[in-house]
Write a protein that holds these residues in place. Sequence first.
Motif, PDB file in Angstrom:
ATOM      1  N   VAL A 268      84.833-133.519 -51.407  1.00 11.99           N
ATOM      2  CA  VAL A 268      85.178-133.147 -52.784  1.00 11.99           C
ATOM      3  C   VAL A 268      86.648-133.483 -52.987  1.00 11.99           C
ATOM      4  N   LEU A 269      86.916-134.415 -53.894  1.00 15.29           N
ATOM      5  CA  LEU A 269      88.270-134.829 -54.216  1.00 15.29           C
ATOM      6  C   LEU A 269      88.756-134.002 -55.398  1.00 15.29           C
ATOM      7  N   VAL A 270      89.941-133.423 -55.293  1.00 18.85           N
ATOM      8  CA  VAL A 270      90.493-132.630 -56.396  1.00 18.85           C
ATOM      9  C   VAL A 270      91.896-133.121 -56.717  1.00 18.85           C
ATOM     10  N   SER A 271      92.191-133.214 -58.007  1.00 17.40           N
ATOM     11  CA  SER A 271      93.477-133.765 -58.453  1.00 17.40           C
ATOM     12  C   SER A 271      94.043-132.934 -59.595  1.00 17.40           C
TER      13      SER A 271
ATOM     14  N   PHE B 195      88.650-132.379 -61.580  1.00 14.04           N
ATOM     15  CA  PHE B 195      89.947-131.828 -61.965  1.00 14.04           C
ATOM     16  C   PHE B 195      89.797-130.304 -62.006  1.00 14.04           C
ATOM     17  N   PRO B 196      90.270-129.591 -60.984  1.00 14.01           N
ATOM     18  CA  PRO B 196      90.017-128.145 -60.932  1.00 14.01           C
ATOM     19  C   PRO B 196      90.736-127.341 -62.003  1.00 14.01           C
ATOM     20  N   GLU B 197      91.725-127.944 -62.679  1.00 15.18           N
ATOM     21  CA  GLU B 197      92.354-127.232 -63.795  1.00 15.18           C
ATOM     22  C   GLU B 197      91.415-127.154 -64.998  1.00 15.18           C
ATOM     23  N   GLY B 198      90.448-128.035 -65.047  1.00 10.10           N
ATOM     24  CA  GLY B 198      89.465-128.008 -66.121  1.00 10.10           C
ATOM     25  C   GLY B 198      89.865-128.775 -67.355  1.00 10.10           C
ATOM     26  N   THR B 199      91.158-128.904 -67.602  1.00 12.20           N
ATOM     27  CA  THR B 199      91.664-129.644 -68.752  1.00 12.20           C
ATOM     28  C   THR B 199      93.071-130.125 -68.431  1.00 12.20           C
TER      29      THR B 199
ATOM     30  N   LYS C  86      97.964-125.776 -64.062  1.00 14.98           N
ATOM     31  CA  LYS C  86      97.273-124.631 -64.606  1.00 14.98           C
ATOM     32  C   LYS C  86      96.486-123.960 -63.479  1.00 14.98           C
ATOM     33  N   PRO C  87      95.988-122.748 -63.705  1.00 18.41           N
ATOM     34  CA  PRO C  87      95.129-122.122 -62.688  1.00 18.41           C
ATOM     35  C   PRO C  87      93.903-122.984 -62.399  1.00 18.41           C
ATOM     36  N   PHE C  88      93.472-122.958 -61.145  1.00 22.76           N
ATOM     37  CA  PHE C  88      92.306-123.729 -60.743  1.00 22.76           C
ATOM     38  C   PHE C  88      91.032-122.922 -60.966  1.00 22.76           C
ATOM     39  N   LYS C  89      89.974-123.621 -61.347  1.00 25.27           N
ATOM     40  CA  LYS C  89      88.665-122.998 -61.455  1.00 25.27           C
ATOM     41  C   LYS C  89      87.950-123.097 -60.113  1.00 25.27           C
ATOM     42  N   ASP C  90      86.880-122.320 -59.944  1.00 21.69           N
ATOM     43  CA  ASP C  90      86.248-122.163 -58.635  1.00 21.69           C
ATOM     44  C   ASP C  90      85.313-123.303 -58.246  1.00 21.69           C
TER      45      ASP C  90
ATOM     46  N   PRO D 102      92.841-133.120 -51.294  1.00 25.39           N
ATOM     47  CA  PRO D 102      93.757-132.938 -52.429  1.00 25.39           C
ATOM     48  C   PRO D 102      94.428-134.265 -52.795  1.00 25.39           C
ATOM     49  N   ILE D 103      94.574-134.485 -54.095  1.00 24.10           N
ATOM     50  CA  ILE D 103      95.237-135.686 -54.612  1.00 24.10           C
ATOM     51  C   ILE D 103      96.292-135.243 -55.618  1.00 24.10           C
TER      52      ILE D 103
END
Length: 228
Positions: free
Chosen positions: A58-61, A133-137, A145-149, A164-165
Motif C-alpha cells: 500500500v503506497l501512501v503519499s 492519499f490518506p489525507e483524503g483531499t 492534514k490528519p490521515f484517514k484509517d 510512504p511517499i
Amino acid sequence: MLFLGAILVWALTTPFDRNGRVLHLYSCFWAQLYFYANPLWHLKVDGREHLPWRGPAVLVSNHESLGDILVLFGLYRPFKWVSKAANFNLPLIGWNMRLNRYVPLVRGDKESIIQMMAESERWLERGVPILMFPEGTRSADGQLKPFKDGAFALALKMRCPIIPIVLTGTARTLPKHGLVLETSAHCHVQVMPPVDSTGFHDVAVFREHIRDLIVAEKARLEALPARA
C-alpha cells in the motif's frame, strides 16, 4: 491521440497482461509528457528502488495539488490508483482510468468505501500495489492534514507493507482551488523504505507512525537548499 494509443495498448496486452501493468506504464508515459514538454517543470524521483515490480504493498503519499497525479505517475512502477469516482467520468483521462481498472471512491459514502476496500484487497491478493492519499483531499496550505484509517486498515488486514511517499514542490503546479498552471516548478518525489505492517496491531498507532515519518521527511526535504 494518446487515448487512442491507450486503447491500442489495452487491446494488444490484455490477453497476456491480466493485471494491466503495461497499460499502466503507458499511462505513466502519458502523464510524464507534461514534464517532458515543459522545460520549466522539473521532476526528481528518489528511492524508486523501494517500490516492487510485483507483490502487494500500500503506497501512501501526501497530497498538495492536482499535479501530484502527474508526478506520481513518474514512479514508473505498477500500481492501482484509488481516486475520486467523479474523475472516472472525465473525457479521455477518466476513460483511461476505467481502462486501467483503477479503484473509484465516493468520499463519505459508506457503501462506496466498502466497495473500494474490497476491490483494493482483490488487487493486493493479485500482487498489485494500491496507491492512496490518506489525507483524503488536497491540502490548501501544504501542511499535512490528519490521515484517514483506510490505507492502514487495508495493510494490516492484508499483512502487506506500507510504502510512504513524500512530495514537495507540487503545489506550484496546480494548487487546491487553483485555476492557473504555474510556469515553473521543481517537484521532488522521495520514496521511503517499506514499513512492515506485521509489527503493528492497532490502526491508529500504525497510521500516526507513518504520518510522523512523512512529516519528518517532508520537513527535511523542504529544508534543503532551493534549486535555481
